[in-house]
Scaffold this active site. Structure first.
Site, PDB file in Angstrom:
ATOM      1  N   GLU A 155     -32.281  28.676 105.895  1.00  0.00           N
ATOM      2  CA  GLU A 155     -33.018  28.571 104.289  1.00  0.00           C
ATOM      3  C   GLU A 155     -32.415  29.542 103.437  1.00  0.00           C
ATOM      4  OE1 GLU A 155     -36.183  26.921 107.140  1.00  0.00           O
ATOM      5  OE2 GLU A 155     -34.732  28.688 107.162  1.00  0.00           O
ATOM      6  N   HIS A 172     -65.084  29.197  91.098  1.00  0.00           N
ATOM      7  CA  HIS A 172     -64.920  27.742  90.617  1.00  0.00           C
ATOM      8  C   HIS A 172     -64.251  26.389  91.359  1.00  0.00           C
ATOM      9  CE1 HIS A 172     -66.920  29.171  86.932  1.00  0.00           C
ATOM     10  NE2 HIS A 172     -66.682  30.324  87.173  1.00  0.00           N
ATOM     11  N   GLU A 205     -49.157  33.845 112.115  1.00  0.00           N
ATOM     12  CA  GLU A 205     -47.704  34.063 112.984  1.00  0.00           C
ATOM     13  C   GLU A 205     -47.869  35.043 113.984  1.00  0.00           C
ATOM     14  OE1 GLU A 205     -43.820  33.201 111.145  1.00  0.00           O
ATOM     15  OE2 GLU A 205     -43.486  35.063 111.522  1.00  0.00           O
ATOM     16  N   LYS A 224     -36.909  24.190 114.048  1.00  0.00           N
ATOM     17  CA  LYS A 224     -35.600  24.690 113.514  1.00  0.00           C
ATOM     18  C   LYS A 224     -34.564  23.986 114.323  1.00  0.00           C
ATOM     19  CE  LYS A 224     -36.760  29.319 111.898  1.00  0.00           C
ATOM     20  NZ  LYS A 224     -36.370  30.464 112.093  1.00  0.00           N
ATOM     21  N   GLY A 278     -40.382  40.477 111.205  1.00  0.00           N
ATOM     22  CA  GLY A 278     -40.384  40.156 109.608  1.00  0.00           C
ATOM     23  C   GLY A 278     -41.219  40.246 109.002  1.00  0.00           C
ATOM     24  N   ARG A 279     -42.536  39.908 109.648  1.00  0.00           N
ATOM     25  CA  ARG A 279     -43.936  39.943 108.967  1.00  0.00           C
ATOM     26  C   ARG A 279     -44.453  41.472 108.591  1.00  0.00           C
ATOM     27  NH1 ARG A 279     -43.914  37.335 113.425  1.00  0.00           N
ATOM     28  NH2 ARG A 279     -45.312  37.803 115.125  1.00  0.00           N
ATOM     29  N   LYS A 302     -31.797  39.323 108.456  1.00  0.00           N
ATOM     30  CA  LYS A 302     -31.289  40.399 109.587  1.00  0.00           C
ATOM     31  C   LYS A 302     -30.043  40.036 110.222  1.00  0.00           C
ATOM     32  CE  LYS A 302     -34.513  41.929 112.144  1.00  0.00           C
ATOM     33  NZ  LYS A 302     -35.240  42.366 113.142  1.00  0.00           N
TER      34      LYS A 302
END
Length: 539
Positions: free
Chosen positions: A212, A384, A353, A504, A267-268, A206
């Site tokens: 990152e 399993h 979050e 951060k 964001g999510r 954004k």
């Protein structure tokens, strides 16, 4: 606002839980021959069976009472109305506007945001048509064959999950890869074997400053320029999903190829915005529109259905029941469809979050548990691996089982085999196997207790017809709104994420200390020693 635990409705639920503590699902089903039909709900093409939960009608009545006492109905209205319910950031929460129909009106600060949403969708559709048809050419005149999505968090988990979920509908002469981790291995493997002449990078940030994402975007830029021998290649091999035109232009991307979104989209909650550009490139604008229609159908159901007939409300309240009154600390989401292999990972961010908070909207510390740990893998693989813990472990782990009646890839009777496991697991978790039943099988006495299944392990069963783009939209919106319901009950802000910031900030301080071996360290003794050892090993 009165503390949640002080509400009469909360106290009534606590007393009610104590009265149910010794009750087994075997008893509840034996007492009510129609329980499986009564505790089920069908809406917008989804069938929810919640009968295998440790609940009675009184439980539901009390939970609905708690929802009303915490103002859930008013908060739903406030969100859809565009009120700035993200109080700590002073923002509206309008991801529902991303899938509103073209003629809808969603007001924010006196302006209708829907025309802007559809303007971006139209630009995305036009761009995708060019790439998918081969009309868009790379720097050397070749069409695009691979799209690499560069993002992190919601800019990665959402498009990645949705691409895997809808891969059946993707254009197979286009491949889609994802880069998110700042670990250079992620980038190296993502571009392994790619032809730069046929590769398009979609950089999702954004602000176009995300550490990152920009680190990986710079790697991608250098890789592209080196392979194609010209800085001019960047303009044909990079597009941006961002709102920072200045930074995008500095990077070398034509701002005509920048697709924006808004600060009222977390964001999510964003992959149905321009963040989903790579997904639209893969499945096409028409399928993307079908997915938005599925989101919209669930939004409308959530907004209008009575609380006791509302899918997200019921799932949210049942989750609160186990989290706050039974001491459950985690919740498993178990999709019986390989296409949903990334769905639980996507939900981890969406849920943890959003509701991993310890301070209320009133600025007070919570004296109760909030968001659970979310985890899971597709069945039958999970059977399993970790189902042993769910069946016979000491922890109470409520589970959501998700499945589709029709496979997109039918082969012999394998889908029936998959679904037989799906139905068997919820039955086994609910009813278990008693000592008497084990002994009746002739099991040696020394092994009896080892083969007893206590049962009474709660599950929700969510059943669709088939996995379509619309079904995925409904499913994601179902969980979005479930998370919102729980945030309202717990009185936390589900739409900020301050908890990701401190690390951060400290990382920015540490970066120069790693690069300069003479830099003075002023951390705690543990961090100082770890940095020294890293420096020594690195050299």
């Amino acid at each position: 606002m009165t503390s949640l635990t002080k509400l009469p409705e909360y106290q009534s639920l606590r007393e009610h839980q104590q009265s149910l503590a010794g009750t087994h699902l075997r008893e509840l089903f034996a007492q009510d021959a129609e329980r499986g039909q009564r505790f089920a709900l069908e809406a917008v093409g989804i069938y929810l069976d919640y009968s295998k939960n440790l609940i009675t009608q009184q439980t539901l009545d009390l939970l609905i009472g708690l929802a009303r006492a915490t103002g859930l109905e008013q908060r739903i209205g406030a969100m859809f109305r565009g009120d700035k319910i993200n109080a700590t950031e002073g923002r509206a929460v309008l991801h529902t506007a991303l899938r509103a129909p073209r003629d809808a009106v969603v007001q924010l600060d006196g302006a209708n945001v829907v025309p802007d949403v559809h303007a971006v969708l139209d630009r995305m559709s036009g761009f995708c048509a060019q790439v998918r048809s081969g009309q868009w050419k790379g720097h050397t005149g070749k069409p695009i064959r691979t799209i690499v999505n560069v993002g992190i968090g919601g800019s990665d988990l959402g498009p990645l999950m949705a691409f895997e979920a809808l891969k059946h509908y993707s254009q197979r002469n286009l491949s889609l890869r994802f880069v998110s981790n700042v670990d250079p291995t992620d980038f190296a493997e993502a571009v392994q074997g790619l032809n730069a002449e046929e590769t398009l990078f979609v950089v999702c940030s954004k602000t176009f400053t995300t550490l990152e994402t920009l680190a990986n975007a710079r790697l991608a830029r250098a890789w592209c320029v080196e392979a194609l021998g010209s800085e001019a290649a960047v303009g044909r091999h990079f597009v941006a999903v961002s709102t920072n035109a200045e930074k995008v232009a500095e990077f070398g991307i034509d701002t005509q190829n920048m697709f924006g979104f808004w600060d009222w989209v977390g964001g999510r909650y964003s992959y149905d915005s321009a963040i989903g550009l790579s997904l639209m490139l893969a499945i096409g604008p028409e399928r993307f529109s079908e997915m938005l229609g599925g989101f919209r159908a669930m939004d409308e159901h959530f907004r209008t259905a009575p609380l006791d007939e509302n899918l997200p409300v019921l799932l949210g309240l049942i989750g609160v029941w186990y989290n706050n009154f039974w001491g459950a600390e985690s919740h498993a989401v178990l999709p019986y469809d390989q296409y949903l292999k990334r769905f639980s990972a996507y939900l981890q961010q969406l849920d943890m979050e959003s509701n991993g908070k310890q301070v209320t909207l009133s600025g007070e510390r919570c004296d109760y548990q909030t968001g659970p740990i979310i985890w899971g893998e597709p069945g039958t693989n999970g059977q399993h691996a970790f189902y042993q813990l769910i069946h016979q472990g000491t922890k109470l782990i409520p589970c959501d089982f998700l499945a589709f009646a029709n496979s997109l890839n039918p082969r012999g009777n394998q889908h029936d085999l998959l679904m037989a496991n799906f139905f068997a697991q919820t039955e086994a978790l609910a009813f278990g196997k008693t000592e008497a039943q084990v002994r009746a099988d002739g099991v040696p006495e020394a092994l009896v207790l080892h083969k007893v299944f206590q049962g009474n392990r709660p599950t929700n069963t969510i059943l669709f017809d088939r996995l379509t783009p619309a079904a995925l939209g409904k499913l994601v919106a179902l969980y979005e709104h479930k998370v919102f319901v729980q945030g309202v009950i717990w009185n936390v802000n589900s739409f900020d994420q301050w908890g990701v910031e401190l690390g951060k900030v400290l990382a920015q301080r540490i970066i120069p200390e790693l690069e300069d071996p003479k830099a003075v360290l002023a951390h705690d003794s543990s961090t100082n020693e770890l940095i020294r050892r890293y420096r020594a090993l690195k050299s």
